[in-house]
Design a protein around this motif. Sequence first.
Motif, mmCIF file in Angstrom:
data_model
loop_
_atom_site.group_PDB
_atom_site.id
_atom_site.type_symbol
_atom_site.label_atom_id
_atom_site.label_comp_id
_atom_site.label_asym_id
_atom_site.label_seq_id
_atom_site.Cartn_x
_atom_site.Cartn_y
_atom_site.Cartn_z
ATOM 1 N N GLY A 127 0.130 -0.751 1.378
ATOM 2 C CA GLY A 127 1.109 -0.817 2.468
ATOM 3 C C GLY A 127 0.866 0.287 3.467
ATOM 4 N N SER B 250 -4.067 -7.295 5.619
ATOM 5 C CA SER B 250 -3.704 -5.884 5.424
ATOM 6 C C SER B 250 -4.868 -4.898 5.497
ATOM 7 C CB SER B 250 -2.970 -5.714 4.086
ATOM 8 O OG SER B 250 -3.734 -6.207 3.009
ATOM 9 N N ASN C 105 0.917 -7.022 4.634
ATOM 10 C CA ASN C 105 1.646 -5.829 4.196
ATOM 11 C C ASN C 105 2.665 -5.364 5.224
ATOM 12 O OD1 ASN C 105 -0.437 -5.151 5.958
ATOM 13 N ND2 ASN C 105 -0.819 -3.172 5.034
#
Length: 842
Positions: free
Chosen positions: A180, A407, A462
């Motif tokens: 993340g 991501s 993410n």
Amino acid sequence: MGQFGFTGLVCGLLLSLAAAEDGFAGWLRYAPIPCDTSCLQRLPSKLTLLNATTGSPIETAGLELISGLQSIFSQNLTTTQSRCDESSSILVATVEDFRHECNATTAIPELVQDGFWLRSTGSSVQILGQSARGALYGAYEYLSLLAQGNFSHVAYSSNPHAPIRWVNQWDNMDGVIERGYGGLSIFFKNGRVVDDLAPVKQYARLLASIRINGLIVNNVNANATLLSAENMRGLGRIADVCRPYGVRIGVSLNFASPETLGGLDTFDPLDATVVNWWNNITNSLYEHVPDLAGYLVKADSEGQPGPSTYNRTLSQGANLFARALQPHGGILMFRAFVYDSNLNESDWKADRAKAAVQYFKNLDGEFEENAVVQIKYGPIDFQVREPVSPLFANLFETNTAIELEVSQEYLGQQNHLVYLPPLWKTILNFDLRVDHKPSLVRDIISGERFNRTLGGWAAVVNVGTNTTWLGSHIAMSNLYAYGRLAWCPTDDSERILHDWTRLTFGTNSQVINTITNISMASWPAYEQYSGNLGIQTLTDILYTHYGPNPASQDNNGWGQWTRADHETVGMDRTVGNGTGYTGQYPTEIAQRFEYLNSTPDDLVLWFHHVPWTHRLHSGKTVIQHFYDAHYAGAETAQTFVSQWESLRGLVDKERYDAVLDRLVYQAGHSIVWRDAVNNFYFNMTGIPDQKRRVGQHPWRIEAESMELDGYRLYTVSPFETASNGTAIVTSSNSTTGTARTTLHFPASTYDIGVNYYDMYGGESHWTLSLNDQVVGEWIGNMRNHTLGNSVSIYLDGHSATRVIFRGVKVQKGDELKIVGRPDGVEPAPVDYVVLLPSGVVD
């Protein structure tokens, strides 16, 4: 819904659209477009919705149209009870309701699930969906045209490429997101579903606008506590928020949950008590979420539990969940990311890339009809370039979906701009030639090639609490493009980018052209300065997957090997002398990659082990290609800054500054990458750069060569992530350090760069001065606040970075001084200073 409630929701949408340009609206900004009186007269003034029940996508379509036209044109749409009035009206309905209510005989092309028909003749617009969700997609399509200034009369239908168009969140129950880079989870905090789901609602809007129909809300490395009674109620609340947008939620499951959560003494997929436990859990989930999309399961992979614990097959494990879902119409997505993470590199035949086919090929036809095997696009793990996974060509009787990644785990973690659709297209358009017939990957995953009932798309996304969603405004182009390609994989990458830019930054041609130029150059540049010729990204696979560490690729069990030594490099994956991986492809493809002379340069080190002096099709040696590519990629990254700066005043200040900061960072970090990789392989091979650049930096001043007071030398590891392998750090974490030197460069105006290390756990302060006149100062807070990548507590390729002070007048004999004040665990580290004449990149 009553008129009051309808108006209230519209007002809420309008208020959100009026917010600052912080990125939260994404491509749904609906920025005002000039529209004179005659223009307004050509716009619809009325809205008719057929069967707009409360919370339905038809009702949502109406809300979006009202707020969108108000925001773009200040045009007020009035709802009308006239069922089929076409005069100056937008009509939104399903095809079935339209034909029933309006006795319509209009010829509408055949629509498949979620497809829509859009006809606009100026002030009369028809938006008809095969389903209510399709009608919502048509409404977003119409608004997208208007928001881009497109007032054309249109009449066309649009159908999805595949029924499954999902995103996979890797959110953990504690609120932290695995991989993340855009903040904490919008779904979970402290082990439970969050109370405030307003960001989830906006995310659902964004997903619906790009026609995503499924959302897995939690990490594939799943925590069984998601299945607690409290969290099931929370999942119901998430589903309630997403349902009006046609987005069905699903969940990732931990295979061992019957034991860890249910208190059973087994999680054997063939044990009757386990089967009954999962059936009960599934029934309970559907009580809370009646339209649950299904499950995502990662099993027997990277330490996750799975059926192998009980000597059961992966298909037996998958079918446990698929059968539990069948009564409810749910789908089971089963990840093919299964491999041995304890391989022995001394075994010439060992090859992680072979794992997917080895594990799944012999199970073809054993999966239930509602099970889909989710396959990463390449056989390793979201690398900068991989060949297509051969598993796509080995499952004829099994539903498959492609797994992509928004991501950017190995691809700059959204600190580096990397526009991904051109990479994805190399996979989607690849023809695997199964049985010597056309077998494009995109046709395999849709189910068309092998006549399968299900198939489609999944992407790891993410999004987090950062208002930019992904931590970077520009990175959102990848999420937008993913949705567009999942709907229509033949769409052009550049055209998608144009549409996204107009929606996100406006219709100014200079803005569109500049963002297009930067973005389209970004993936080739990143490949050049990270890892090329198919060697993978050369990032640190043992720590944060971010910065350079070529040595980390080898001498471990993970199997992302380069097999590099002082004479040779590359994996031999041939049947004749290597791992045999090429034999997993259909004959035509296998023969192409089996031989050096028919393997393209951009994958040569993926398939072949060759001398560093091997000449490529380009005529260059492998080692010289490395040197040249890394310099070329870093030079391209420098141009991103000046190109973006040409947009000053054409992009709002908030987003202009945020993007500029990222591009300046990328420019500096690309040089860290360039030097680290080139120095590593120069040190390994002893082969000099023909252009005499590697190791030669006439404009640099090494920090360790300066006069030091309160600073001491520090040997950096890995060595190649510091110029000359050495940096300086303060003598203690409470000691201010000073480094000074007398300049011997010709008098001129320079950009002065300082390469330093911004570590996690401290915010050191540095001051740069000339003759005791401050040139600039900065704080090492990027790793703590500004950037979103996986952080490092070391001096390494992850924390290495650069600050630039432009246009500094320098005289020969000037004293340059750096004063560093440490903070926390960060000892104000410095690598080198560089004085850059105009046009010099170093």
